[in-house]
Design a protein around this motif. Structure first.
Motif, PDB file in Angstrom:
ATOM      1  N   GLY A 246       0.969  -1.040   0.190  1.00  0.00           N
ATOM      2  CA  GLY A 246       0.182   0.351  -0.013  1.00  0.00           C
ATOM      3  C   GLY A 246       1.054   1.566  -0.211  1.00  0.00           C
ATOM      4  O   GLY A 246       2.408   1.140  -0.028  1.00  0.00           O
TER       5      GLY A 246
ATOM      6  N   MET B 125      -4.413  -0.581  -4.930  1.00  0.00           N
ATOM      7  CA  MET B 125      -4.697   0.100  -4.364  1.00  0.00           C
ATOM      8  C   MET B 125      -4.052   1.779  -4.239  1.00  0.00           C
ATOM      9  O   MET B 125      -4.742   2.538  -3.932  1.00  0.00           O
ATOM     10  CB  MET B 125      -2.412   0.507  -3.936  1.00  0.00           C
ATOM     11  CG  MET B 125      -2.348  -1.497  -3.119  1.00  0.00           C
ATOM     12  SD  MET B 125      -3.669  -1.688  -1.939  1.00  0.00           S
ATOM     13  CE  MET B 125      -3.693  -2.789  -1.953  1.00  0.00           C
TER      14      MET B 125
ATOM     15  N   GLY C  31      -6.435   3.528  -5.872  1.00  0.00           N
ATOM     16  CA  GLY C  31      -7.496   4.545  -6.249  1.00  0.00           C
ATOM     17  C   GLY C  31      -8.079   4.238  -5.220  1.00  0.00           C
ATOM     18  O   GLY C  31      -8.988   4.871  -4.156  1.00  0.00           O
ATOM     19  N   ALA C  32      -7.634   2.762  -3.761  1.00  0.00           N
ATOM     20  CA  ALA C  32      -8.346   2.931  -2.051  1.00  0.00           C
ATOM     21  C   ALA C  32      -7.723   4.379  -1.351  1.00  0.00           C
ATOM     22  O   ALA C  32      -8.591   5.091  -0.580  1.00  0.00           O
ATOM     23  CB  ALA C  32      -7.773   2.029  -1.854  1.00  0.00           C
ATOM     24  N   GLU C  33      -6.194   4.678  -1.989  1.00  0.00           N
ATOM     25  CA  GLU C  33      -6.133   5.576  -0.859  1.00  0.00           C
ATOM     26  C   GLU C  33      -6.403   7.145  -1.126  1.00  0.00           C
ATOM     27  O   GLU C  33      -6.587   8.109  -0.706  1.00  0.00           O
ATOM     28  CB  GLU C  33      -4.114   5.563  -1.533  1.00  0.00           C
ATOM     29  CG  GLU C  33      -3.526   4.215  -1.844  1.00  0.00           C
ATOM     30  CD  GLU C  33      -3.058   4.411   0.028  1.00  0.00           C
ATOM     31  OE1 GLU C  33      -3.667   5.666   1.239  1.00  0.00           O
ATOM     32  OE2 GLU C  33      -2.814   2.918   0.507  1.00  0.00           O
ATOM     33  N   ALA C  34      -6.520   7.381  -3.156  1.00  0.00           N
ATOM     34  CA  ALA C  34      -7.400   8.185  -3.063  1.00  0.00           C
ATOM     35  C   ALA C  34      -8.855   8.673  -2.383  1.00  0.00           C
ATOM     36  O   ALA C  34      -8.990   9.692  -2.705  1.00  0.00           O
ATOM     37  CB  ALA C  34      -8.192   8.134  -4.645  1.00  0.00           C
ATOM     38  N   VAL C  35      -9.247   7.785  -1.642  1.00  0.00           N
ATOM     39  CA  VAL C  35     -10.415   7.768  -0.567  1.00  0.00           C
ATOM     40  C   VAL C  35     -10.435   8.957   0.427  1.00  0.00           C
ATOM     41  O   VAL C  35     -10.805  10.251   0.649  1.00  0.00           O
ATOM     42  CB  VAL C  35     -10.931   6.278  -0.780  1.00  0.00           C
ATOM     43  CG1 VAL C  35     -11.914   6.722   0.537  1.00  0.00           C
ATOM     44  CG2 VAL C  35     -11.594   5.399  -1.783  1.00  0.00           C
ATOM     45  N   ARG C  36      -8.767   8.574   0.878  1.00  0.00           N
ATOM     46  CA  ARG C  36      -8.279   9.260   2.439  1.00  0.00           C
ATOM     47  C   ARG C  36      -6.959  10.896   1.740  1.00  0.00           C
ATOM     48  O   ARG C  36      -6.858  10.491   2.853  1.00  0.00           O
ATOM     49  CB  ARG C  36      -8.684   8.521   3.361  1.00  0.00           C
ATOM     50  CG  ARG C  36      -7.696   7.345   2.716  1.00  0.00           C
ATOM     51  CD  ARG C  36      -8.092   6.170   3.738  1.00  0.00           C
ATOM     52  NE  ARG C  36      -6.529   4.972   3.329  1.00  0.00           N
ATOM     53  CZ  ARG C  36      -6.169   4.327   4.300  1.00  0.00           C
ATOM     54  NH1 ARG C  36      -5.486   6.236   5.090  1.00  0.00           N
ATOM     55  NH2 ARG C  36      -5.240   3.645   3.858  1.00  0.00           N
TER      56      ARG C  36
ATOM     57  N   ARG D  34      -5.629  11.325  -4.631  1.00  0.00           N
ATOM     58  CA  ARG D  34      -6.242  11.600  -5.030  1.00  0.00           C
ATOM     59  C   ARG D  34      -6.845  12.535  -6.373  1.00  0.00           C
ATOM     60  O   ARG D  34      -7.485  12.349  -7.030  1.00  0.00           O
ATOM     61  CB  ARG D  34      -7.714  12.468  -3.854  1.00  0.00           C
ATOM     62  CG  ARG D  34      -9.383  12.568  -4.302  1.00  0.00           C
ATOM     63  CD  ARG D  34      -9.866  12.894  -3.277  1.00  0.00           C
ATOM     64  NE  ARG D  34     -11.661  13.544  -3.275  1.00  0.00           N
ATOM     65  CZ  ARG D  34     -12.012  12.879  -3.003  1.00  0.00           C
ATOM     66  NH1 ARG D  34     -12.138  11.929  -1.945  1.00  0.00           N
ATOM     67  NH2 ARG D  34     -13.888  12.729  -3.393  1.00  0.00           N
TER      68      ARG D  34
END
Lengths: 205, 205
Positions: free
Chosen positions: B26, B110, B112-117, B122
């Motif tokens: 990650g 990964m 995409g998921a880190e872009a959430v927070r 992002r």
């Protein structure tokens, strides 16, 4: 297996706290300390209710799945046909509009991402996905049957719709102002309907 | 803006190292130290080539987008119609089968998921998604035009296909043995074709 109501309420608070922490910080940073702080409880109390962080996660995934299931059942109450039921399912899963839902969707996206690289999360995530795939395949097979179509494609179609929904969660959580408004539920239903209508007639073979 | 070939090669090594570290650990755990170790370089050298971790990430996203673009162009070489081009695009994006591609897909999930927070991730992710949405809308509009259909639905359709692809990446990375084999590229193309055929004729209104 019955627990005291007080215990249930406490467990629900802890699960909800993991959801909040994950939505903003991810699974890794969701330590027992951080979850306890979010829940306003002593860390020792968390250990009393759950053996491990994974156990809270398992409960969270279960509770998210239950949330989807309850929404489905609420909307499905009025369903009069297999197509209505399918519609209710897609609405319940994709048509999440309010603020509480945004946190749920973000937490779900985090769980999916952590599942890529952490065996303990993957195990729980996989089980939830397998269950959804099964349920959606069945709903689709019923629609196909009602229209006298062969049901052989129902699993592939369920997989495609599931992918579309997972992707819609991801994009809703990680972008803003880019995706068209309300495309997701509509597109999923449209894809299902077009595919059902395009399936070969069961009597044709 | 021209750089020495040696510098380009070094930068590519560093970007590739971030990709590997992210796919397994990650973004958060991908420290400059960890990236340097993976690349077999001194951390100081990373700082010489990149101002920050985010700068490496921006380059990684660019290089992943370029990879997709190159695959698309390779397959698109033989395309003789808008439908062929669309097919080539979906093949290039979803039909990723070999080992190298699995790491690329996992790294993308990964991101995409880190872009959430994380705002810095992002920003980069959003830009890449907006570009894909634009390109795919255009490819679809061309298909619709060729078949004398109205093009009004092309953006919603592009969004649905993009969601399906993002979801397929997610599910391919986070589950194994659950999703049907090879459903993704096939389903995306099928959804596009059914939707195009179902669009109203441009002359009908």
């Amino acid at each position: 297996m019955s627990r005291k109501p007080n215990t249930e309420a406490r467990r629900a608070e802890i699960i909800r706290a993991l959801q909040s922490v994950m939505a903003t910080h991810g699974y890794e940073k969701a330590t027992i300390q951080a979850i306890a702080k979010e829940a306003g409880l002593a860390p020792g109390l968390l250990h009393y209710h759950f053996k491990s962080k994974q156990e809270i996660l398992v409960s969270l995934v279960t509770s998210l799945a239950d949330y989807g299931q309850r929404r489905f059942e609420q909307i499905a109450g009025k369903a009069e046909s297999p197509m209505d039921l399918l519609n209710a399912y897609l609405e319940a899963r994709v048509g999440l509009g309010d603020g509480a839902a945004a946190e749920i969707v973000a937490a779900w996206v985090m769980i999916g991402a952590e599942a890529v690289r952490q065996a303990e999360v993957r195990e729980v995530y996989q089980r939830a996905i397998a269950t959804e795939l099964e349920l959606l395949s069945e709903l689709l097979a019923n629609c196909l049957r009602e229209r006298q179509r062969v049901t052989t494609g129902s699993r592939d179609l369920a997989a495609a719709l599931l992918a579309m929904m997972e992707g819609a969660y991801q994009l809703a959580s990680a972008t803003s102002g880019i995706m068209p408004v309300g495309y997701a539920a509509q597109s999923a239903l449209r894809h299902a309907m077009l595919s059902i209508d395009a399936a070969p007639l069961a009597t044709a073979s």
